[in-house]
Design an enzyme around this catalytic site. Structure first.
Site, mmCIF file in Angstrom:
data_model
loop_
_atom_site.group_PDB
_atom_site.id
_atom_site.type_symbol
_atom_site.label_atom_id
_atom_site.label_comp_id
_atom_site.label_asym_id
_atom_site.label_seq_id
_atom_site.Cartn_x
_atom_site.Cartn_y
_atom_site.Cartn_z
ATOM 1 N N LYS A 188 -4.176 5.105 16.076
ATOM 2 C CA LYS A 188 -5.514 4.699 16.513
ATOM 3 C C LYS A 188 -5.918 3.451 15.737
ATOM 4 O O LYS A 188 -6.281 3.523 14.563
ATOM 5 C CB LYS A 188 -6.546 5.800 16.270
ATOM 6 N N GLU A 263 -4.302 4.537 2.339
ATOM 7 C CA GLU A 263 -4.231 3.144 1.866
ATOM 8 C C GLU A 263 -5.647 2.609 1.944
ATOM 9 O O GLU A 263 -6.122 2.264 3.024
ATOM 10 C CB GLU A 263 -3.339 2.307 2.794
ATOM 11 N N GLU A 393 -16.388 -3.030 -3.331
ATOM 12 C CA GLU A 393 -15.578 -3.900 -2.477
ATOM 13 C C GLU A 393 -16.497 -4.673 -1.530
ATOM 14 O O GLU A 393 -17.272 -4.068 -0.799
ATOM 15 C CB GLU A 393 -14.575 -3.064 -1.678
#
Ligand code: NAD
Length: 501
Positions: A188, A263, A393
Site C-alpha cells: 500500500k 523504517e 523531525e
C-alpha cells in the site's frame, strides 16, 4: 493547469494504468469503493485527479490473490525466479522516462532525482535477481550426532506500507527482496503518491511476474491499510513512514501476533570538526538537508559544528543556499522542487515559525517560485539541542546548526535524541572518525560523506527510527524464516523420554 492534467493522462496511458487511479489486484486494475482521495500537483497546487479509497473488500481479495500466487512462485526453481527478476530490471529501465516523469509530477520530486531513483529500482531487481539462487541454510554440528540442517523458507504473504517521499524507490527497495525470497506481496503506497507503484508492478507483470504475486492497494491507512494488516494470509508487516503511524501499525500487527519491520523517521546528526575540509563539509551538509527538499528520512537535520568553525561554516552554508535552483519538478534544471503535499508544507511552516518564536535566528531565501508548496533552504542558529527544531523531525529543507566543544560533547549531543537512524562525521583524523562512528547511535553512518546508500548494504534504525533492516542480505533474513531439520541416521534411532542429548 489543465496542461498538467493532460501530462498526467498521457503518462498514465503510456504506462497502461487505465483511466483513473486503480488498485492492482490479481493482475487487474480495480476501482476502490471508499471515500474520495484527491491527488494534488504540489507545483501547481491544483487537483490532478481523485479516486475512491481501495477499501476492505478489495484489500482482502489482494491478500488472497497474493496467497494463491505465492504458493506457485515458491515452487519455481530459485534460478527461474532470478530470471524473472532480471527481466523486470530490464523492463523498468526501458520505461524509465515515463516512470520518472510521473514521479516528478505527482510527488513534486525534481526530475533529475526521479531519474536516479528509477535507475536504482532497476538495480534493486538486478541485485536481488542474483541472490535468488543463493539463499540457503546451513549444516550445524549438533552433539547428538543427528544431521541437523536449516532451510530458509519464505514467510508467505507480506504486507508493505510505504510513504510519499520516495514512492517508487521504496516500492522497489521492499518488493525486490520479498519476491526474491519467494514471498507474495501486498503493498500500500501512500494515498498521496500511489501511481508509480502501480506502474512498477504493471511493468513487472509485463516482464513475467506472475499475476497476483504482487498487488497494490491504492487507499487510506486507517481503512485499507488496517484491513490488510489483519488479513489472515498476511504473515509480516513492513512499514516505512512516521513514528506515530508506525506505532499504530505495530500495535495492530502485535494484536494479531504478526511481526513487523519499522523504517521510521530520524533527526540525524551531521558532525563537523574544525580539522575537516570545510568546503567539502559545507557541500555535504547542504546535500544532506536540502536535497529532496529535506524530505528524506536520513536528512542531516542537526548540523553539529565545532565551536571554533561554527560561524565560518554556517556563513558558507548560508551563502551556498542562494545558488540552489528551485523550480518546476518537471524542469531539468531544478535542484529543489516544492514540498510534496499541503499537509507537509503546513507542518514545516509551523516548525519554522515556532523556532523563530523560540529565539532562533532564521536564515533563508525569499526568491521563491510563485506557485507551488515551496519552502526555501533554511538555516536555524541560536538554538540548543533541546529545542523543538532539534528534537522533532521537520522533514523539510530546514537545518538546525548547534555548536559543540570537543569529541565527547559532539557524541553526547548527537545521541541526545529519541532517534537512531543515520549520521555523519567530517574530520581528517582517522582515529576520531572511527571513534565517533562507533559511539553515535545510528543504523547508517558516513565518514566525510552523506546520503550514500545502496541496495547491497543494510539499512534501518533503532528506538523511534524503528527496528529491523531493509536491503542487503539482512533484508533476505527479514523475508525468510529458518526451519531446523533433525535427521537421525543411526540404525536404531536415539529415542529418549525427554530431550535427546
Ligand atoms: P505516514 O506515517 O503518514 O504514512 C506512511 C504510510 O502509512 C502511508 O502509506 C499511509 O497511508 C499509511 N498509514 C497511515 N495511517 C495508517 C494506519 N492507521 N494504518 C496503516 N497504515 C497507515 O508517513 P508519511 O508522511 O507518508 O512519510 C513521512 C515519514 O516517513 C517521515 O517520518 C519519514 O522519516 C519516514 N520515512 C522513513 C524512511 C526509512 O526508511 N526510515 C524512509 C522514508 C520515509
Amino acid at each position: 493547469m489543465s496542461d498538467r492534467r493532460e501530462i498526467l493522462n498521457s503518462l498514465m496511458q503510456e504506462l497502461d494504468l487505465g483511466g483513473g487511479v486503480c488498485s492492482l489486484v490479481n493482475g487487474a486494475l480495480r476501482q476502490g469503493a471508499g471515500a474520495a482521495i484527491t491527488l494534488e500537483d504540489p507545483y501547481a497546487r491544483s487537483e490532478l485527479t481523485s479516486y475512491p479509497d481501495c477499501g476492505v473488500d478489495l484489500a482482502g481479495e489482494a491478500c488472497e490473490a497474493a496467497d494463491a500466487a505465492q504458493k506457485t512462485w515458491a515452487q519455481l526453481s530459485a534460478a527461474a525466479r532470478g530470471d524473472v527478476m532480471q527481466e523486470i530490471a530490464r523492463a523498468v529501465t526501458s520505461q524509465a522516462a515515463p516512470l520518472a516523469q510521473l514521479e516528478a509530477l505527482v510527488a513534486g520530486k525534481p526530475i533529475r532525482d526521479a531519474r536516479v531513483e528509477v535507475a536504482k529500482v532497476a538495480e534493486m531487481f538486478r541485485y536481488y535477481a542474483g541472490w535468488a539462487d543463493k539463499i540457503h541454510g546451513e549444516v550445524i554440528p549438533v552433539p547428538s550426532g543427528h544431521l541437523n540442517y536449516t532451510l530458509r523458507e519464505p514467510l508467505g504473504v507480506v504486507f508493505q506500507i510505504t510513504p510519499w517521499n520516495a514512492p517508487i524507490f521504496t516500492a522497489g527497495w521492499q518488493i525486490a527482496p520479498a519476491i526474491c525470497a519467494g514471498n507474495g506481496v501486498v503493498i500500500k503506497p501512500s494515498e498521496l503518491t500511489p501511481l508509480t507503484t502501480v506502474a512498477l508492478v504493471r511493468i513487472a507483470e509485463g516482464a513475467g511476474l506472475p499475476r497476483g504475486l504482487v498487488n497494490v492497494l491504492c487507499g487510506l491507512g486507517p481503512t485499507t491499510g488496517q484491513a490488510a494488516i489483519q488479513h489472515p494470509a498476511v504473515r509480516k508487516v513492513i512499514f516505512v513512514g512516521s513514528p506515530e503511524t508506525g506505532r499504530r501499525v505495530a500495535m495492530t500487527a502485535a494484536e494479531a501476533l504478526k511481526p513487523a519491520v519499522l523504517e521510521l523517521g530520524g533527526k540525524s546528526a551531521n558532525i563537523v570538526f574544525a580539522d575537516a575540509n570545510l568546503e567539502h563539509a559545507c557541500l555535504g551538509a547542504q546535500a544532506a538537508i536540502f536535497s529532496g527538499a529535506g524530505q528524506s528520512c536520513v536528512a542531516g537535520s542537526r548540523l553539529l559544528v565545532q565551536r571554533s568553525v561554527h560561524a565560518e561554516l554556517t556563513q558558507m552554508i548560508s551563502e551556498g543556499m542562494n545558488s540552489i535552483t528551485l523550480g518546476d519538478p518537471l524542469d531539468d534544471a531544478t535542484e529543489i522542487g516544492p514540498i510534496s503535499n499541503g499537509r507537509q508544507y503546513a507542518h514545516i511552516q509551523s516548525m519554522i515559525a515556532n523556532a523563530a518564536t523560540g529565539g532562533a535566528a532564521v536564515q533563508t531565501r525569499t526568491d521563491l517560485p510563485k506557485e507551488g508548496y515551496f519552502v526555501p533552504p533554511t538555516l536555524l542558529t541560536g538554538l540548543g539541542n533541546s529545542a523543538e527544531a532539534a528534537q522533532t523531525e521537520i522533514f523539510g529543507p530546514v537545518v538546525t546548526a548547534i555548536p559543540f566543544d570537543d569529541e565527547e560533547d559532539a557524541i553526547a549531543i548527537a545521541n541526545d535524541t529519541e532517534f537512531g537512524l543515520a549520521g555523519a562525521v567530517w574530520t581528517r583524523d582517522l582515529g576520531r572518525a572511527h571513534r565517533v562512528s562507533a559511539a553515535v547511535r545510528a543504523g547508517t553512518f558516513w565518514i566525510n560523506s552523506y546520503k550514500a546508500i545502496h541496495v547491497s548494504s543494510p539499512f534501518g534504525g533503532s528506538l523511534s527510527s524503528g527496528w529491523g533492516r531493509s536491503s542487503g542480505t539482512d533484508a533476505l533474513m527479514e523475508y525468510t524464516s529458518p526451519k531446523a531439520i533433525w535427521l537421525d541416521s543411526g540404525e536404531v534411532p536415539k529415542i529418549a523420554f525427554g530431550y535427546v542429548s
